[in-house]
Structures are given as structure tokens and as C-alpha cells.
Design a protein around this motif. Structure first.
Motif, mmCIF file in Angstrom:
data_model
loop_
_atom_site.group_PDB
_atom_site.id
_atom_site.type_symbol
_atom_site.label_atom_id
_atom_site.label_comp_id
_atom_site.label_asym_id
_atom_site.label_seq_id
_atom_site.Cartn_x
_atom_site.Cartn_y
_atom_site.Cartn_z
ATOM 1 N N LEU B 205 22.966 44.256 48.650
ATOM 2 C CA LEU B 205 24.239 44.871 48.292
ATOM 3 C C LEU B 205 25.324 43.810 48.199
ATOM 4 O O LEU B 205 25.448 42.954 49.075
ATOM 5 N N VAL B 206 26.070 43.872 47.107
ATOM 6 C CA VAL B 206 27.273 43.050 46.965
ATOM 7 C C VAL B 206 28.432 44.020 47.154
ATOM 8 O O VAL B 206 28.629 44.932 46.350
ATOM 9 N N SER B 207 29.166 43.861 48.264
ATOM 10 C CA SER B 207 30.135 44.872 48.650
ATOM 11 C C SER B 207 31.546 44.310 48.570
ATOM 12 O O SER B 207 31.805 43.202 49.021
ATOM 13 N N VAL B 208 32.442 45.089 47.984
ATOM 14 C CA VAL B 208 33.775 44.577 47.687
ATOM 15 C C VAL B 208 34.840 45.369 48.435
ATOM 16 O O VAL B 208 34.720 46.584 48.599
ATOM 17 N N GLY B 209 35.887 44.652 48.880
ATOM 18 C CA GLY B 209 36.968 45.287 49.638
ATOM 19 C C GLY B 209 38.339 44.972 49.079
ATOM 20 O O GLY B 209 38.483 44.462 47.965
ATOM 21 N N ARG B 210 39.337 45.278 49.892
ATOM 22 C CA ARG B 210 40.739 45.194 49.504
ATOM 23 C C ARG B 210 41.128 43.838 48.886
ATOM 24 O O ARG B 210 42.034 43.769 48.066
ATOM 25 N N GLY B 211 40.410 42.772 49.286
ATOM 26 C CA GLY B 211 40.744 41.438 48.820
ATOM 27 C C GLY B 211 40.626 41.243 47.317
ATOM 28 O O GLY B 211 41.106 40.255 46.768
ATOM 29 N N ILE B 212 40.021 42.196 46.634
ATOM 30 C CA ILE B 212 39.845 42.068 45.182
ATOM 31 C C ILE B 212 41.147 42.321 44.432
ATOM 32 O O ILE B 212 41.291 41.968 43.249
ATOM 33 N N ASP B 213 42.126 42.925 45.121
ATOM 34 C CA ASP B 213 43.512 43.072 44.623
ATOM 35 C C ASP B 213 43.716 44.053 43.464
ATOM 36 O O ASP B 213 44.573 44.920 43.528
ATOM 37 N N GLU B 214 42.982 43.849 42.379
ATOM 38 C CA GLU B 214 43.226 44.654 41.174
ATOM 39 C C GLU B 214 41.910 45.225 40.655
ATOM 40 O O GLU B 214 40.860 44.602 40.783
ATOM 41 N N GLU B 215 42.008 46.386 40.042
ATOM 42 C CA GLU B 215 40.813 47.052 39.509
ATOM 43 C C GLU B 215 40.095 46.159 38.491
ATOM 44 O O GLU B 215 38.864 46.086 38.472
ATOM 45 N N GLU B 216 40.871 45.472 37.654
ATOM 46 C CA GLU B 216 40.275 44.633 36.610
ATOM 47 C C GLU B 216 39.355 43.567 37.212
ATOM 48 O O GLU B 216 38.368 43.160 36.591
ATOM 49 N N ASN B 217 39.691 43.125 38.433
ATOM 50 C CA ASN B 217 38.922 42.050 39.049
ATOM 51 C C ASN B 217 37.524 42.479 39.490
ATOM 52 O O ASN B 217 36.690 41.634 39.825
ATOM 53 N N LEU B 218 37.276 43.784 39.498
ATOM 54 C CA LEU B 218 35.950 44.272 39.896
ATOM 55 C C LEU B 218 34.853 43.702 39.005
ATOM 56 O O LEU B 218 33.704 43.586 39.413
ATOM 57 N N GLU B 219 35.227 43.345 37.781
ATOM 58 C CA GLU B 219 34.278 42.775 36.840
ATOM 59 C C GLU B 219 33.561 41.561 37.440
ATOM 60 O O GLU B 219 32.365 41.364 37.239
ATOM 61 N N LEU B 220 34.319 40.748 38.177
ATOM 62 C CA LEU B 220 33.735 39.577 38.844
ATOM 63 C C LEU B 220 32.580 39.989 39.750
ATOM 64 O O LEU B 220 31.567 39.300 39.846
ATOM 65 N N ILE B 221 32.777 41.101 40.442
ATOM 66 C CA ILE B 221 31.789 41.576 41.415
ATOM 67 C C ILE B 221 30.554 42.113 40.683
ATOM 68 O O ILE B 221 29.416 41.835 41.070
ATOM 69 N N PHE B 222 30.794 42.869 39.613
ATOM 70 C CA PHE B 222 29.660 43.401 38.849
ATOM 71 C C PHE B 222 28.873 42.271 38.180
ATOM 72 O O PHE B 222 27.650 42.340 38.083
#
Lengths: 263, 319
Positions: B205-222
Motif C-alpha cells: 500500500l502506498v498511503s497518502v496523508g495531509r502532507g500532499i496539500d492539494e488534490e492535484e498532487n495526488l497524481e504523484l502518488i498514483f
């Protein structure tokens, strides 16, 4: 119908901080609207926009410095604000649930709202108890940890979802008047518009003392005393990768491959 | 007046783990006060529950056979009436969502001081000393209650579960409940929708939290998850913001996961989150704050900006 929203200004702490006695050194503290209360305000303003609430009033227990935070709620759409403060409160380290209940009870008796919305908890002392305690004190119904709300003003009921543990929600019907403690995620709190911010400056913000509310000074002397504050002991045995982002990413990738992660 | 009354927690026909932890906390406290440990179980199949709650150190189990599921009016009345009958010094309840739906009302009605979400308890002379966190776990505090009696809610997972078999007396308690005073009705339960992805099934699992700041940045995680052939999960704020659906949420109110590898990115590690992922085989944390609570349970960490590390890591996996 009238909706009363409890609003708290909470202290926020920087990543690095120092403790002075039983408090965090003021140099490392900021102030913000309690996160849960932001959702409670939004829920109230939405009821107003849906024509269900005629008036949204906020109540805060806090010093004059908190007015900036209170104005945020007014800027988002609340009609007026009440701020309870008194010299007797300034000396209290930890205002306990019983004391908060007594103060808010006096406000509710003056205002006679049909619905009281509070945040589930505050981000600083995190008791998570004032809303339900208040409901019992004013002899109304309640529901804790609400993440979905529909009000039927004609039937005098609210249909709520309570967020239980493990991804399960409880569906509950409640008679009004009631106190609901609002969970984060129930809605998307709005940002205040410039127009809202300007209007907020002109909205009424009344200061009430204990005497105004008819509450005894003794009511705020709780049985709880904060005797120590410290940073939790960490028992970490974490291996930290050092270096530039490329170096640490390289080390981590090696480790992950060892653990069976494959591209 | 030195006894302890602990209230069991159950849901949909099963006792929850915190019930057994309450027995341990209650026994410890009763040892300090020199009193007995009473346990109350309200609603549901109470006789079956009583048998399970009769573990080592329990002196008495009181069953209140009224209704099937949790109702705070029933609980509040049952516990206040038991309090009047037993006159305990301390009432212990779980700091669960249901515990927080009745304990404050019980405390108010009995005029007891209340301290919630306690992680440790001791008695010092006449005072009860409670350890609890403030500021989202950044500090721990001790609070003294200089009162004759008190109500306390305990955090789950802080006391070991009581074990063994006890020789408690089991007594049915007749509660007097005015049906007209019950103003809330549970009409059902709903599971958070399963959706397209089952994060409890993933090996990585690659799990993301508040530190990602912006919705657009989720792309980095995906992008990273795709490169690593992993599944994306998240902490609560991401779901609260509506950036990911609830079936991706790890934690107390979301899913409990136990993957081989859990990579926490920009997640501080609040206790509610940790409750959902501490059983992972290997835990990696990427976070700028070296003091974040996630570091206490991580096996490996990078104390750096996720916006630098994540793209570099994606590249390592050929993404």
C-alpha cells in the motif's frame, strides 16, 4: 428554526516546540478555528440556505483575542455571535466538561435554539464530551459523531448517520430539539467570501460575563487539575535513510525490492 | 465506596475488544482503591456476553436485558440506576463512538467529573491521576481529579485484554425505563461502500496523508503506486476533503490493513490512523517532521520533502 453552533478557537502547535510548566511555550503556539467546528458551521449555514434554519447563532467561550476566529464563522454565514468570557475564566488552566456545560446551558436557556451543533471534539484538549453533556443538562435529545444530517422541520426530527468504528455507520432518528456533535467530512466547509468577510464586521458579537448569564463564579472551578505536560517517550527503532532525495529514494527502492516490491 | 463499575462495549451481536481491556483497567484501578470490579453489560444477548466477560479479576457482572442494539437513553438510565444501586467510586467506559454518546450524559446526570480518552490511570492518595494526550498526540499530560468519584473513558488498545476465567456472580439488573423518554431510534446500519478497490487485500500500500496539500498532487502518488504495482490508500483528511472515496481510508473509522509493505507519505500518524495499519509487516514513512508520531512505529524513514522523494522513488521503479 434557530440553530446554535458552538465555536472554539484552539491553539495550534508548531512541529518543534518547548514546554513551559504545564503548557506549551506561547512562542510555539498559533490560533485557529477548531477543525470540527468548521464542519458544524457549514452544516448550520447549509440548513439556512435550504430554508430550514431562520437564524444561525454562534457561541464561543474565549477571551477577546478569539474574536478574529469568531468573525470567521460570521463571514461564512452565521448571523450573530455570543462570546462568553469573564475574569474568573482567565485563571482556569483546564476548563472541564462540567464547567463548559454550565456556561453553554445558560446560553441555550437564553437563546432557546431548536438545534445545537458542536464539533465532535476540539483539536487541543480533545475531550469530545461537551456536546452530549450539554444535551443532558438542557434535557434534549442528542447524537454523537454525526457524519450525515437531514432535518425534517415539519416532523420535528433529524435523521443522522453516526460514524462508528471500522467503516460502519449507524442510522438514527432523533426528536428535536437536539444537540448533534459533527464529524469532519460531513460536508465541504466553504471559504469565506470577501463580501462575507466585510459583512461579518457589522454583524452583532455580544460579550457575556458569568454575571450576565447568571452563572456562579464557583461553577468554573472544576475538579480537574493539569499537573504535568511532557513530550511522549518514543520507543522508535526506525532506520532513517540520509542524503539527497535521489540517494534516499535509491536506498528505499533497494529495500523495497528486497521486500518483494517489483516494478 | 471504593468499587469500580466498567461498562462493556458491543455491537451487532459481538463484544468489542475494548470490553476486555476495560476489565484490565478496571481491575488495576480496583486493586488501588481496594474495591471490587463490577461490570455492566446493557442490551443484546446479555447472558452470552456475561459468560464471556467473566474473566480473571471480575467480581460481578450485571446484565441489563433491554433491547438489542445500543441506545444512549437506555444506557444512560441503566448506568445511572446501577450507580445508585452499587455506589462505585469510579465508572469506566470505553472511549468508543458509543462510549462518547452516553458517558458525558451519565457524568452530567450523576454530577461526576469526567475525563476522557485516557491512556493510563493511577491513584495517588485521594486523587485519580489520568494520563492523556493533547494537541493531537504532540504532548502527554497528567490530570489529577481531586474528587470522591469520577467517570473515565479509556482509549482502546492501551491496556492488555483480561484473560482466564473468573468466578464472578452474574446478576440481572432490573432497569426502570420510561419509554416516552426515549427520543432516538436506531433504524439500521450501513457499511462504507466497497467500491472498486479493496485495500485490505493489497500486498503493498502506498498511503497518502495531509502532507500532499492539494488534490492535484495526488497524481504523484498514483504514479508511484503504478510504478511499484501497489494500491493507493489514505489517511482521514484526504477522504474528508473528498479527494478519495471512503473505501480508501485506513484507520479506526476506516479499514484495518495488514499489507507486507505500507508506505506512509505525508502522514503524521495520529493514533486513529495507526490503529488501522500498525499490523503491517514493514512500515516506511516519508515525512519532513522527524518528530511525527508515525516515526514511532515506522521501520524505515526518510525525513525529507515528499515532493522531492516521491518522484525520485517513482523513477527508481521505472515510472
Amino acid at each position: 428554526m434557530k440553530v446554535l453552533v458552538t465555536v472554539k478557537e484552539v491553539a495550534t502547535v508548531e512541529d518543534e516546540f518547548e514546554i513551559d510548566g504545564t503548557a506549551i511555550d506561547e512562542r510555539f503556539l498559533g490560533a485557529d478555528l477548531n477543525e470540527w467546528d468548521d464542519y458544524a458551521i457549514e452544516a448550520a449555514v447549509q440548513l439556512q440556505e435550504d430554508g430550514i434554519a431562520d437564524e444561525v447563532v454562534t457561541v464561543t467561550i474565549g477571551p477577546e483575542d478569539a474574536e478574529q476566529t469568531i468573525r470567521q464563522a460570521l463571514a461564512k454565514g452565521a448571523d450573530r455571535a455570543i462570546r462568553v468570557w469573564d475574569d474568573a475564566l482567565a485563571d482556569v488552566d483546564l476548563l472541564d466538561v462540567g464547567a463548559k456545560t454550565e456556561l453553554l446551558q445558560a446560553v441555550v436557556e437564553d437563546e432557546d435554539p431548536d438545534l445545537v451543533l458542536t464539533g465532535v471534539q476540539s483539536g487541543d484538549d480533545s475531550f469530545g464530551a461537551t456536546g452530549v453533556s450539554l444535551a443532558d443538562a438542557i434535557d434534549t435529545q442528542w447524537a454523537a459523531v454525526v457524519n450525515d444530517l437531514e432535518v425534517d422541520p415539519d416532523a420535528g426530527t433529524a435523521s443522522v448517520h453516526r460514524e462508528l468504528e471500522g467503516g460502519v455507520e449507524e442510522l438514527t432518528e432523533i426528536d428535536l430539539p437536539a444537540v448533534l456533535t459533527i464529524q469532519t467530512g460531513i460536508n465541504e466547509p466553504r471559504y469565506a467570501s470577501l463580501r462575507g468577510i466585510r459583512q461579518a464586521q457589522r454583524k452583532p458579537l455580544d460579550h457575556q460575563t458569568l454575571a450576565d448569564l447568571g452563572v456562579d463564579d464557583g461553577a468554573v472551578d472544576g475538579d480537574l487539575e493539569l499537573t504535568d505536560m511532557y513530550e511522549p517517550e518514543t520507543e522508535t527503532d526506525v532506520t532513517v535513510f540520509e542524503g539527497s532525495a535521489e540517494e534516499t529514494a535509491g536506498d528505499l527502492a533497494d529495500l523495497l525490492r528486497e521486500k518483494g516490491v517489483e516494478a | 465506596m471504593s468499587d469500580v463499575l466498567a461498562i462493556a462495549d458491543h455491537r451487532r451481536g459481538e463484544l468489542r475488544d475494548v470490553s476486555y481491556e476495560l476489565l484490565t483497567a478496571g481491575r488495576d484501578l480496583a486493586d488501588e482503591t481496594g474495591g471490587d470490579l463490577h461490570v455492566a453489560v446493557v442490551s443484546g444477548p446479555v447472558d452470552e456476553y456475561a459468560e464471556k466477560l467473566d474473566r480473571e479479576g471480575v467480581d460481578a457482572v450485571h446484565t441489563v436485558d433491554y433491547g438489542e442494539e445500543f441506545n444512549h437513553d437506555v444506557y444512560t438510565r441503566a448506568i445511572t440506576q446501577l450507580y445508585d444501586a452499587l455506589a462505585p467510586q469510579y465508572v469506566l467506559a470505553p472511549n468508543s463512538v458509543n462510549g462518547l454518546d452516553y458517558a458525558p450524559a451519565v457524568a452530567n446526570r450523576l454530577d461526576l467529573p469526567l475525563v476522557t480518552d485516557v491512556v493510563d490511570l493511577a491513584v495517588d492518595g485521594d486523587a485519580l491521576v489520568a494520563t492523556r494526550e493533547m494537541y493531537g498526540g504532540k504532548v502527554e499530560t497528567t490530570t489529577e481529579l481531586a474528587a470522591d468519584a469520577a467517570a473515565v473513558t479509556i482509549r482502546s488498545g492501551e491496556w492488555p485484554a483480561a484473560e482466564g476465567t473468573g468466578d464472578a456472580t452474574v446478576e440481572a439488573f432490573d432497569v426502570d425505563i420510561d419509554e416516552d423518554a426515549i427520543g432516538s431510534t436506531v433504524t439500521g446500519f450501513e457499511e462504507v461502500a466497497g467500491g472498486d478497490v479493496d485495500i485490505t487485500d493489497a500486498d503493498v500500500l502506498v498511503s497518502v496523508g495531509r502532507g500532499i496539500d492539494e488534490e492535484e498532487n495526488l497524481e504523484l502518488i498514483f504514479d508511484l503506486a503504478e510504478a511499484m504495482d501497489a494500491t493507493v490508500s489514505s489517511s482521514r483528511p484526504i477522504v474528508d476533503n473528498g479527494w478519495l472515496p471512503p473505501n480508501r481510508q485506513v484507520g479506526q473509522s476506516g479499514k484495518v490493513v495488514t499489507p507486507d509493505v505500507y508506505v506512509a507519505i505525508g502522514i503524521s500518524g495520529a493514533v486513529q490512523h495507526v490503529a488501522g495499519m500498525k499490523g503491517s509487516e514493514t512500515i516506511v514513512a516519508i515525512n519532513t517532521d522527524p518528530n511525527a508520531p508515525i516515526m514511532d512505529i515506522a521501520d524505515y524513514a526518510i525525513h525529507d520533502d515528499l515532493f522531492d522523494v516521491v518522484p525520485a522513488l517513482t523513477e527508481e521503479f521505472g515510472g
